[in-house]
Design an enzyme around this catalytic site. Structure first.
Site, PDB file in Angstrom:
ATOM      1  N   GLU A 107       5.448  21.955 -14.937  1.00 40.98           N
ATOM      2  CA  GLU A 107       4.622  23.091 -14.498  1.00 40.98           C
ATOM      3  C   GLU A 107       3.633  22.664 -13.404  1.00 40.98           C
ATOM      4  O   GLU A 107       3.362  23.430 -12.484  1.00 40.98           O
ATOM      5  CB  GLU A 107       3.900  23.711 -15.699  1.00 40.98           C
ATOM      6  CG  GLU A 107       4.897  24.405 -16.641  1.00 40.98           C
ATOM      7  CD  GLU A 107       4.260  24.907 -17.921  1.00 40.98           C
ATOM      8  OE1 GLU A 107       3.714  24.071 -18.675  1.00 40.98           O
ATOM      9  OE2 GLU A 107       4.304  26.122 -18.171  1.00 40.98           O
ATOM     10  N   GLU A 127       9.406  22.869 -24.363  1.00 37.48           N
ATOM     11  CA  GLU A 127       8.435  23.487 -25.276  1.00 37.48           C
ATOM     12  C   GLU A 127       9.087  24.160 -26.484  1.00 37.48           C
ATOM     13  O   GLU A 127       8.522  24.144 -27.577  1.00 37.48           O
ATOM     14  CB  GLU A 127       7.564  24.501 -24.521  1.00 37.48           C
ATOM     15  CG  GLU A 127       6.479  23.869 -23.650  1.00 37.48           C
ATOM     16  CD  GLU A 127       6.948  23.531 -22.238  1.00 37.48           C
ATOM     17  OE1 GLU A 127       8.167  23.475 -22.010  1.00 37.48           O
ATOM     18  OE2 GLU A 127       6.081  23.312 -21.369  1.00 37.48           O
TER      19      GLU A 127
HETATM   20  C1  3H9 Z   1       3.554  21.299 -23.079  1.00 33.82           C
HETATM   21  O1  3H9 Z   1       3.662  20.661 -22.073  1.00 33.82           O
HETATM   22  C2  3H9 Z   1       2.884  22.653 -23.141  1.00 33.82           C
HETATM   23  C3  3H9 Z   1       2.641  23.259 -21.794  1.00 33.82           C
HETATM   24  O2  3H9 Z   1       3.744  24.049 -21.403  1.00 33.82           O
HETATM   25  C4  3H9 Z   1       1.477  24.206 -21.828  1.00 33.82           C
HETATM   26  C5  3H9 Z   1       0.125  23.639 -21.954  1.00 33.82           C
HETATM   27  C6  3H9 Z   1      -0.988  24.649 -21.787  1.00 33.82           C
HETATM   28  N1  3H9 Z   1       1.767  14.153 -25.742  1.00 33.82           N
HETATM   29  O3  3H9 Z   1       8.935   9.263 -26.918  1.00 33.82           O
HETATM   30  P1  3H9 Z   1       8.354   7.912 -26.695  1.00 33.82           P
HETATM   31  C7  3H9 Z   1       3.680   9.513 -26.844  1.00 33.82           C
HETATM   32  S1  3H9 Z   1       4.110  20.686 -24.556  1.00 33.82           S
HETATM   33  C8  3H9 Z   1       1.244  13.171 -26.481  1.00 33.82           C
HETATM   34  O4  3H9 Z   1       8.477   6.907 -27.778  1.00 33.82           O
HETATM   35  P2  3H9 Z   1      10.274   7.393 -24.618  1.00 33.82           P
HETATM   36  C9  3H9 Z   1       4.558   9.276 -28.049  1.00 33.82           C
HETATM   37  O5  3H9 Z   1       4.004   9.849 -29.203  1.00 33.82           O
HETATM   38  C10 3H9 Z   1       4.728  19.075 -24.175  1.00 33.82           C
HETATM   39  N2  3H9 Z   1       1.877  12.000 -26.700  1.00 33.82           N
HETATM   40  O6  3H9 Z   1       8.862   7.263 -25.310  1.00 33.82           O
HETATM   41  C11 3H9 Z   1       4.603   7.767 -28.091  1.00 33.82           C
HETATM   42  O7  3H9 Z   1       3.409   7.326 -28.678  1.00 33.82           O
HETATM   43  P3  3H9 Z   1       3.386   6.037 -29.630  1.00 33.82           P
HETATM   44  C12 3H9 Z   1       6.069  19.135 -23.589  1.00 33.82           C
HETATM   45  C13 3H9 Z   1       3.082  11.845 -26.158  1.00 33.82           C
HETATM   46  O8  3H9 Z   1      10.231   6.513 -23.461  1.00 33.82           O
HETATM   47  C14 3H9 Z   1       4.581   7.375 -26.623  1.00 33.82           C
HETATM   48  O9  3H9 Z   1       4.044   8.501 -25.935  1.00 33.82           O
HETATM   49  N3  3H9 Z   1       6.575  17.793 -23.387  1.00 33.82           N
HETATM   50  C15 3H9 Z   1       3.683  12.847 -25.395  1.00 33.82           C
HETATM   51  O10 3H9 Z   1      11.372   7.271 -25.613  1.00 33.82           O
HETATM   52  C16 3H9 Z   1       5.955   7.054 -26.054  1.00 33.82           C
HETATM   53  O11 3H9 Z   1       6.816   8.136 -26.339  1.00 33.82           O
HETATM   54  C17 3H9 Z   1       7.369  17.188 -24.273  1.00 33.82           C
HETATM   55  O12 3H9 Z   1       7.742  17.742 -25.285  1.00 33.82           O
HETATM   56  C18 3H9 Z   1       2.982  14.055 -25.178  1.00 33.82           C
HETATM   57  N4  3H9 Z   1       3.475  15.048 -24.432  1.00 33.82           N
HETATM   58  O13 3H9 Z   1      10.331   8.910 -24.104  1.00 33.82           O
HETATM   59  C19 3H9 Z   1       7.806  15.789 -23.903  1.00 33.82           C
HETATM   60  N5  3H9 Z   1       4.913  12.411 -25.000  1.00 33.82           N
HETATM   61  O14 3H9 Z   1       3.836   4.905 -28.767  1.00 33.82           O
HETATM   62  C20 3H9 Z   1       7.584  14.848 -25.056  1.00 33.82           C
HETATM   63  C21 3H9 Z   1       5.052  11.167 -25.491  1.00 33.82           C
HETATM   64  O15 3H9 Z   1       1.937   5.972 -30.048  1.00 33.82           O
HETATM   65  N6  3H9 Z   1       7.872  13.473 -24.742  1.00 33.82           N
HETATM   66  N7  3H9 Z   1       3.954  10.814 -26.194  1.00 33.82           N
HETATM   67  O16 3H9 Z   1       4.326   6.345 -30.754  1.00 33.82           O
HETATM   68  C22 3H9 Z   1       9.124  12.985 -24.613  1.00 33.82           C
HETATM   69  O17 3H9 Z   1      10.095  13.692 -24.626  1.00 33.82           O
HETATM   70  C23 3H9 Z   1       9.253  11.503 -24.497  1.00 33.82           C
HETATM   71  O18 3H9 Z   1       8.080  10.921 -25.001  1.00 33.82           O
HETATM   72  C24 3H9 Z   1       9.520  10.931 -23.069  1.00 33.82           C
HETATM   73  C25 3H9 Z   1       9.453   9.378 -23.136  1.00 33.82           C
HETATM   74  C26 3H9 Z   1      10.895  11.373 -22.614  1.00 33.82           C
HETATM   75  C27 3H9 Z   1       8.462  11.412 -22.105  1.00 33.82           C
END
Ligand code: 3H9
Length: 693
Positions: A107, A127
């Site tokens: 976004e 989301e």
């Molecule tokens: C959103 O964006 C809403 C908006 O539309 C509107 C807002 C108003 N937040 O997965 P990993 C942490 S909703 C907080 O193991 P990888 C994760 O917990 C969001 N923490 O790494 C972990 O922590 P720890 C939409 C996050 O390399 C560490 O980062 N976005 C977030 O296998 C490493 O993560 C998503 O749903 C986050 N957003 O994969 C994307 N993301 O080491 C969610 C990660 O302490 N994220 N962490 O356990 C992912 O899909 C994967 O993390 C990503 C990396 C592909 C980025």
């Protein structure tokens, strides 16, 4: 040491480069949003700045909103405000997408006037997987950029697309190896030509009829998913309403869904899965051993599926059998599975050939010599397993991890059959092993920390969700399942029919109830386990003795004489059940659906509490992760232990006491941990938080 600002800005050749550095994934915390807003304002005011680039440090661009902030009181500025500050600049703003741009991350990029992506970047709006919808303009800007139908498809699927696909969808303008330089160059070119029209000011989002048709199909398929209906409604507003009004529609849905228990549960699932990969109690500096080559012993359905998991992850694997004939059969099964994927279009022929090329078949255990990890997947027979591990001690190279895929047996006893028990652990895959995400990693009392770390890291490389379990009969998942199975059988004897029991779980969100599941797996599996352990299940035993083994004999708890897959209630089964009730002197009664559900779920939760108090699982979230990824627990309720918190532990304690009193079955008495938490006003979530602190 002073903490580094998460957003910094430098002016380079007339371009303000705004850099986000918020490890590990550049999530959009309040500090990042504030930093972006201030940097945008400063760039707008600085006469030396002709154009702006938004870039990020590390391996991701921006992974979205900070998911942990979604449940907390909002801190200004909001993300829509920060994005509006970028988009409304009169100077061109270009996003340099170096890696994952997800959710709020995409976004932010959509609020820029143009986008350049690195070839390995992934772009998406995930989301819906968190029970919400894009809430920072994604539902309004993406349709205006690429059309309503492709935009809706992307947000409803929730899966990211690669840079090349993003280019062909017109989400990104360029794909470049050096994104930062390319973004700067593009920004300066745009400054020469004049800033492009902001996406929010465009109005054409495509054909209304085509959108309504696509939306109707998606709503039908995702009827039980409120996020999909919200996405449709918000995207529909792009046809009817100006941008600002569309933003209000999006915001209202976002706030409603964010505060819904379903989204809370899905956010718990996200963090629980990641926490499960952290192994408590490992000595500092423990390093996983390198795994370049694997061997799988046993070419049956399970062994073949495990070999496919290795090949799918690009790890060469030797599939080992006792005879040429068994080996051929095993390899043919693997080839057949890949052929089905090619036919379905989920795998290209080229990828299939590459994967098959990584699987080598060999006869004789000696072939395990070169492997860094050996997974034994032979029959569930202790004697056979001990013999194999005894031989592996000599054959496997020093430092190789020796894993058993046992579902129930004592990993410590297996380890004791080798002189290297530190290398031994369980890697319990779920069938079909090439598809199911769960991997229970069973830690024996002698398992060395680095062997354990190796199995967990390997699990992630195999695209599994690894969860560590201690040694006990059935580990985390099957031990809890046994409680449900016992209650399902009891419910039949007390008055329910299989279809009523299955219906209660279906209504809760499981795709399959226990009896439909049993028919699919084969009733002989449970029967063999009962034979080995001296347990009885009068209804199930009677069905097996009548030759009703499930779908494979076209008769089990249901009749499959139609298409072989759709079960219908069978009067013969009813007669068997009623006979067993009579034999046991039970007066049958009508059992309401909510009682059936409590009888199935509460004893499982109780067993989960025992598993926690015994230290078999390190966290309640680990138990949830097992059930979500291995047993089809509906994600929207967060898993058994999260669900227990939502219901309230005092109620569960009270109901378990009722069940124990009514049946005289003392194993239904609530676990000490459950009673303590209920009395203290505690919860499993609070227990996990305390353990993590
Ligand atoms: C959103 O964006 C809403 C908006 O539309 C509107 C807002 C108003 N937040 O997965 P990993 C942490 S909703 C907080 O193991 P990888 C994760 O917990 C969001 N923490 O790494 C972990 O922590 P720890 C939409 C996050 O390399 C560490 O980062 N976005 C977030 O296998 C490493 O993560 C998503 O749903 C986050 N957003 O994969 C994307 N993301 O080491 C969610 C990660 O302490 N994220 N962490 O356990 C992912 O899909 C994967 O993390 C990503 C990396 C592909 C980025």
């Amino acid at each position: 040491m002073a903490q580094q600002e998460p957003v910094t800005s430098t002016v380079e050749d007339g371009v303000a480069v705004i850099r986000i550095a918020n490890p590990p994934v550049n999530a959009l915390s309040a500090a990042v949003r504030g930093g972006l807003l201030r940097a945008a304002q400063a760039a707008g005011a600085d006469p030396a700045v002709r154009a702006v680039v938004v870039a990020a440090e590390g391996r991701t661009f921006i992974a979205g909103a900070d998911i942990s902030e979604l449940g907390k009181p909002p801190v200004p500025p909001s993300l829509p405000e920060a994005i509006a500050a970028l988009e409304s600049l009169l100077k061109p703003v270009v996003a340099a997408i170096n890696g994952a741009a997800l959710g709020g991350g995409l976004e932010v990029a959509l609020g820029c006037h143009a986008r350049v992506a690195a070839p390995a970047a992934k772009l998406g709006l995930p989301e819906v997987k968190l029970g919400i919808l894009p809430g920072a303009g994604g539902t309004q800007r993406l349709p205006r950029l690429i059309g309503a139908v492709p935009a809706l498809k992307l947000m409803v699927a929730g899966d990211p697309v690669g840079a090349t696909e993003a280019k062909s969808l017109r989400i990104v303008d360029e794909v470049a190896d050096d994104v930062l330089s390319a973004a700067k160059a593009l920004a300066l070119r745009l400054a020469d030509k004049g800033r492009p029209t902001p996406t929010s000011a465009r109005q054409d989002t495509g054909e209304r009829d085509a959108f309504e048709a696509a939306a109707a199909a998606m709503l039908k398929k995702g009827a039980d998913n409120p996020s999909i209906a919200a996405c449709v409604d918000a995207v529909r507003a792009t046809f009817d309403k100006p941008f600002d009004e569309g933003m209000s529609v999006e915001r209202a849905h976002f706030l409603r869904l964010r505060d819904d228990p379903r989204s809370k549960a899905l956010r718990h699932v996200f963090f629980a899965e990641r926490a499960a990969a952290r192994i408590p109690g490992l000595p500092k500096g423990t390093r996983p051993r390198p795994v370049a080559k694997a061997a799988v012993i046993g070419g049956g359905t399970m062994g073949g599926g495990i070999a496919m998991s290795f090949a799918n992850a690009g790890i060469p694997v030797t599939l080992i059998e006792t005879s040429e004939e068994n080996l051929q059969r095993g390899l043919e099964r693997v080839a057949g599975n890949y052929a089905t994927s090619v036919k379905r279009g989920s795998l290209t022929e080229e990828a299939r050939d590459k994967r098959m090329g990584l699987i080598e078949g060999k006869v004789g255990l000696e072939a395990a010599a070169g492997a860094d990890v050996v997974v034994e997947a032979v029959f569930e027979e202790m004697g056979l397993k001990k013999e194999i591990f005894g031989k592996l001690q000599e054959i496997a190279k020093p430092g190789a991890v020796l894993a058993t895929n046992t579902s129930y047996l004592d990993v410590d006893e297996i380890a004791a059959s080798t002189a290297r028990p530190g290398d031994v652990l369980g890697m319990h895959f779920f069938s079909p092993a090439n598809v199911m995400k769960l991997l229970e990693v069973v830690r024996g009392k002698e398992t060395s920390p680095d062997a354990l770390a190796t199995a967990v890291e390997l699990g992630r490389k195999l695209a599994k969700v690894p969860v560590v379990s201690g040694v006990c009969y059935g580990f985390i998942g099957n031990r809890m399942l046994a409680r449900r199975t016992a209650q399902a059988e009891r419910l039949l004897i007390e008055g329910a029919m299989p279809e009523e029991v299955d219906a209660a779980l279906n209504a809760f969100g499981f795709r399959m109830g226990p009896f439909a599941m049993s028919d699919l797996a084969g009733l002989d599996i449970g029967w063999r386990i009962r034979q080995a352990t001296g347990k009885k299940a009068p209804v199930a035993d009677a069905l097996v003795e009548a030759g009703r083994l499930g779908q494979k004999t076209k008769r089990g708890y249901y009749d499959y004489s139609g298409d072989g897959r759709t079960g219908t209630p069978d009067p013969e089964v009813r007669a068997v059940i009623e006979r067993v009730s009579a034999e046991q002197g039970v007066t049958r009664r009508a059992i309401p659906q909510d009682e059936i559900l409590e009888r199935l779920l509460f004893p499982m939760i109780n067993e989960g509490a025992r598993i926690l108090e015994e230290g078999i699982a390190a966290r309640a979230g680990d138990i949830d992760t097992v059930w979500l990824n291995g047993y089809g627990w509906p994600a929207g309720t967060g898993g058994p232990m999260f669900h227990a918190d939502s219901i309230g532990l005092p109620r569960i304690v009270a109901r378990l006491r009722d069940f124990a009193a009514a049946s005289g079955d003392e194993s239904l008495q609530p676990a000490a941990l459950l009673v303590r938490l209920a009395e203290e006003g505690g919860s499993f979530a609070a227990l996990d938080e305390k353990a993590a602190a």
